[in-house]
Design an enzyme around this catalytic site. Sequence first.
Site, mmCIF file in Angstrom:
data_model
loop_
_atom_site.group_PDB
_atom_site.id
_atom_site.type_symbol
_atom_site.label_atom_id
_atom_site.label_comp_id
_atom_site.label_asym_id
_atom_site.label_seq_id
_atom_site.Cartn_x
_atom_site.Cartn_y
_atom_site.Cartn_z
ATOM 1 N N LYS A 197 0.756 -1.250 0.061
ATOM 2 C CA LYS A 197 0.161 -0.177 0.107
ATOM 3 C C LYS A 197 0.770 1.161 0.157
ATOM 4 O O LYS A 197 1.524 1.456 0.986
ATOM 5 C CB LYS A 197 -0.790 -0.011 1.278
ATOM 6 C CG LYS A 197 -2.182 0.877 0.892
ATOM 7 C CD LYS A 197 -2.214 2.186 0.594
ATOM 8 C CE LYS A 197 -2.126 3.171 1.848
ATOM 9 N NZ LYS A 197 -1.670 4.326 1.436
ATOM 10 N N GLU A 272 9.673 1.649 10.744
ATOM 11 C CA GLU A 272 10.702 2.555 10.776
ATOM 12 C C GLU A 272 9.949 4.111 10.658
ATOM 13 O O GLU A 272 9.329 4.466 9.668
ATOM 14 C CB GLU A 272 11.458 2.429 9.381
ATOM 15 C CG GLU A 272 12.485 1.120 9.419
ATOM 16 C CD GLU A 272 12.803 0.973 7.975
ATOM 17 O OE1 GLU A 272 13.487 -0.346 7.789
ATOM 18 O OE2 GLU A 272 12.999 2.030 7.033
ATOM 19 N N CYS A 306 13.783 10.681 6.924
ATOM 20 C CA CYS A 306 13.924 10.570 8.124
ATOM 21 C C CYS A 306 15.367 10.422 9.039
ATOM 22 O O CYS A 306 15.192 10.839 10.027
ATOM 23 C CB CYS A 306 13.479 8.952 8.087
ATOM 24 S SG CYS A 306 14.460 7.916 7.276
ATOM 25 N N GLU A 405 9.694 16.862 14.903
ATOM 26 C CA GLU A 405 9.951 16.689 13.592
ATOM 27 C C GLU A 405 9.422 17.619 12.398
ATOM 28 O O GLU A 405 8.111 17.534 12.331
ATOM 29 C CB GLU A 405 9.669 14.979 13.327
ATOM 30 C CG GLU A 405 10.402 14.774 11.622
ATOM 31 C CD GLU A 405 10.045 13.431 11.465
ATOM 32 O OE1 GLU A 405 8.699 12.877 11.533
ATOM 33 O OE2 GLU A 405 10.942 12.524 10.871
HETATM 34 P P1 NAD Z 1 2.314 8.725 7.307
HETATM 35 O O1 NAD Z 1 2.737 7.854 8.362
HETATM 36 O O2 NAD Z 1 1.439 9.497 7.204
HETATM 37 O O3 NAD Z 1 2.118 7.571 6.030
HETATM 38 C C1 NAD Z 1 2.705 6.505 5.695
HETATM 39 C C2 NAD Z 1 1.975 5.391 5.119
HETATM 40 O O4 NAD Z 1 0.998 4.911 6.063
HETATM 41 C C3 NAD Z 1 1.005 6.052 3.887
HETATM 42 O O5 NAD Z 1 1.068 5.026 2.913
HETATM 43 C C4 NAD Z 1 -0.314 6.189 4.289
HETATM 44 O O6 NAD Z 1 -1.493 5.975 3.574
HETATM 45 C C5 NAD Z 1 -0.386 4.969 5.500
HETATM 46 N N1 NAD Z 1 -1.375 5.182 6.676
HETATM 47 C C6 NAD Z 1 -1.782 6.489 7.182
HETATM 48 N N2 NAD Z 1 -2.346 6.086 8.366
HETATM 49 C C7 NAD Z 1 -2.416 4.569 8.270
HETATM 50 C C8 NAD Z 1 -3.266 3.823 9.160
HETATM 51 N N3 NAD Z 1 -4.087 4.273 10.250
HETATM 52 N N4 NAD Z 1 -3.445 2.398 8.962
HETATM 53 C C9 NAD Z 1 -2.254 1.850 8.056
HETATM 54 N N5 NAD Z 1 -1.788 2.586 7.076
HETATM 55 C C10 NAD Z 1 -1.891 3.936 7.305
HETATM 56 O O7 NAD Z 1 3.976 9.139 6.751
HETATM 57 P P2 NAD Z 1 4.298 10.056 5.621
HETATM 58 O O8 NAD Z 1 3.696 11.237 5.876
HETATM 59 O O9 NAD Z 1 3.744 9.515 4.236
HETATM 60 O O10 NAD Z 1 5.890 10.133 5.807
HETATM 61 C C11 NAD Z 1 6.720 10.654 6.410
HETATM 62 C C12 NAD Z 1 7.162 10.122 7.733
HETATM 63 O O11 NAD Z 1 7.703 9.149 7.347
HETATM 64 C C13 NAD Z 1 8.167 11.047 8.574
HETATM 65 O O12 NAD Z 1 7.719 10.875 9.961
HETATM 66 C C14 NAD Z 1 9.463 10.154 8.310
HETATM 67 O O13 NAD Z 1 10.450 10.418 9.417
HETATM 68 C C15 NAD Z 1 8.926 8.867 8.267
HETATM 69 N N6 NAD Z 1 10.176 7.903 7.565
HETATM 70 C C16 NAD Z 1 10.894 7.064 8.450
HETATM 71 C C17 NAD Z 1 11.927 6.472 7.765
HETATM 72 C C18 NAD Z 1 12.760 5.500 8.555
HETATM 73 O O14 NAD Z 1 13.466 4.655 8.092
HETATM 74 N N7 NAD Z 1 12.738 5.591 10.038
HETATM 75 C C19 NAD Z 1 11.941 6.549 6.450
HETATM 76 C C20 NAD Z 1 11.248 7.376 5.426
HETATM 77 C C21 NAD Z 1 10.311 8.161 6.376
#
Ligand code: NAD
Length: 514
Positions: A197, A272, A306, A405
């Site tokens: 997804k 992550e 991240c 963040e």
């Molecule tokens: P997000 O958590 O909003 O979304 C990530 C994914 O989760 C999307 O596909 C979204 O549709 C899905 N999602 C949202 N709510 C959900 C739910 N209730 N159930 C299941 N899936 C759901 O994150 P974002 O805004 O897309 O990405 C940015 C974040 O990702 C930042 O906090 C960043 O630090 C983090 N990130 C972490 C790493 C790492 O390796 N630690 C790498 C890249 C990004």
Amino acid sequence: MDKATPKDVFQANRDRAAPLLAKLKDEGIGHMIDGKVVPSISGQTFETKSPIDGAVLASVARGKPDDIDRAATAASKAFKSWRDMPAMTRKKLLHRVADAIEDRADDIAVLECIDTGQAHRFMAKAAIRAAENFRFFADRCAEARDGLSTPSEEHWNISTRVPIGPVGVITPWNTPFMLSTWKIAPALAAGCTVVHKPAEWSPVTADLLAKLVKQAGVPDGVLNTVHGIGEEAGKALTEHPAIKAIGFVGESSTGSAIMAQGAPTLKRVHFELGGKNPVIVFDDADLDRALDAVVFMIYSLNGERCTSSSRLLVQQDIAEKFIEKLTARVKALKVGHPLDPVTEIGPLIHERHLAKVCSYFEVAQKDGATITVGGKPHDGPGGGHYVQPTLVTGANSKMRVAQEEVFGPFLTVIPFKDENDAIEIANGVQYGLTGYVWTGDMGRALRVADELEAGMIWLNSENVRHLPTPFGGMKSSGIGRDGGDYSFDFYMETKHVSLARGTHKIQRLGTTSS
Ligand code: NAD
């Protein structure tokens, strides 16, 4: 022949993108389920827009629980034969996926730029790194099942690993193509089937990945991609009983939600999550190299990274001079069109994210910090979600700009007195993803590395990824590790098998008459 000028490269990138965008608009984006491109059962769609100018790129199928169910069923159906396929055959197929990605690397780069706003200078390498992810794990298909031999006096004990089953992979919008392959390649190499997804703000290259995997000959149902909104398709995936584990990359708060959603079906989870990573610069460091790394690790990839070093902890006695040089560098950063090769910072992914990043300008001022550079939206080509690279000084560790963040080109500088002070400030946040330390004193480098509460530490270096090493965070930054064998531990069950030598004494019950 004359070398191509940046203007020529910019034009060539646009020329490459034009027919791809026309096709995308024409065909739209469907789910890939059981090897077929299909619309949502509900018929619903959503639009994906470019952050450069708001242009609608494609109409995208909006997956709901019934679409997830179809995909999970396909992944379950395909599981046994994928699991039992000889490792060498699986290896060949995954190398073919890598070949297919390399063949389309230039297309992937321009599409990623237009869908996410990331600068071409970084995205040009993203597809190559994605192909490397597939090759790295393809070469380990055979050893994925490896276990230990731990004989005891009376038993021959061995452990072996078996793929856990169909898994869900949920990914964010920052560097989405590379990042998706980082999760999907080890799952497939382990013998799991996948329902992916992708993030709703960046569906374009996830669609291409699904098509390239099919084109490479990976059997139908092994990789299924369902587009949609997190709270709809994402949530349904985490709740589906046929899905045995969820590999998730995204925000910490989403991680918490997924843990709760997956609890009734006892999902194994790998998270992550977010970060507020410190880069600590001591006064005895190679300050020129440190400066390059500091600027790169927060202003590359639009700061939407991240592992970005979003907090600069600089030793008091060099702070003024270091900040002076840093200020000049931040002022000189080039904000522009993502397809222009001179661009260092492109538009942010979405208007909601731009608003979030910009909200921290006021937060910084309310906190009592100083915005030394930037602090405003930027009027960039196409009128999209551009923001000025921002440098905040005069901060202390308690301020929100030092704790939360921001996930944009936004750096907070906090001076420190000595080693202990640096460690206390570095660890004084909820996150623990990465830490970067710059010093000429190797004893101190190792002492600080040992004290830092972070999953990954780089000493006298920016983040340089090496695929066999563990990748992941502590505290609110994640659960579990990716990379090398660590990925297989997540996607596989470890099974213990014990064979008796036939000599040990078995207790005999029920042999005494009362
Ligand atoms: P997000 O958590 O909003 O979304 C990530 C994914 O989760 C999307 O596909 C979204 O549709 C899905 N999602 C949202 N709510 C959900 C739910 N209730 N159930 C299941 N899936 C759901 O994150 P974002 O805004 O897309 O990405 C940015 C974040 O990702 C930042 O906090 C960043 O630090 C983090 N990130 C972490 C790493 C790492 O390796 N630690 C790498 C890249 C990004």
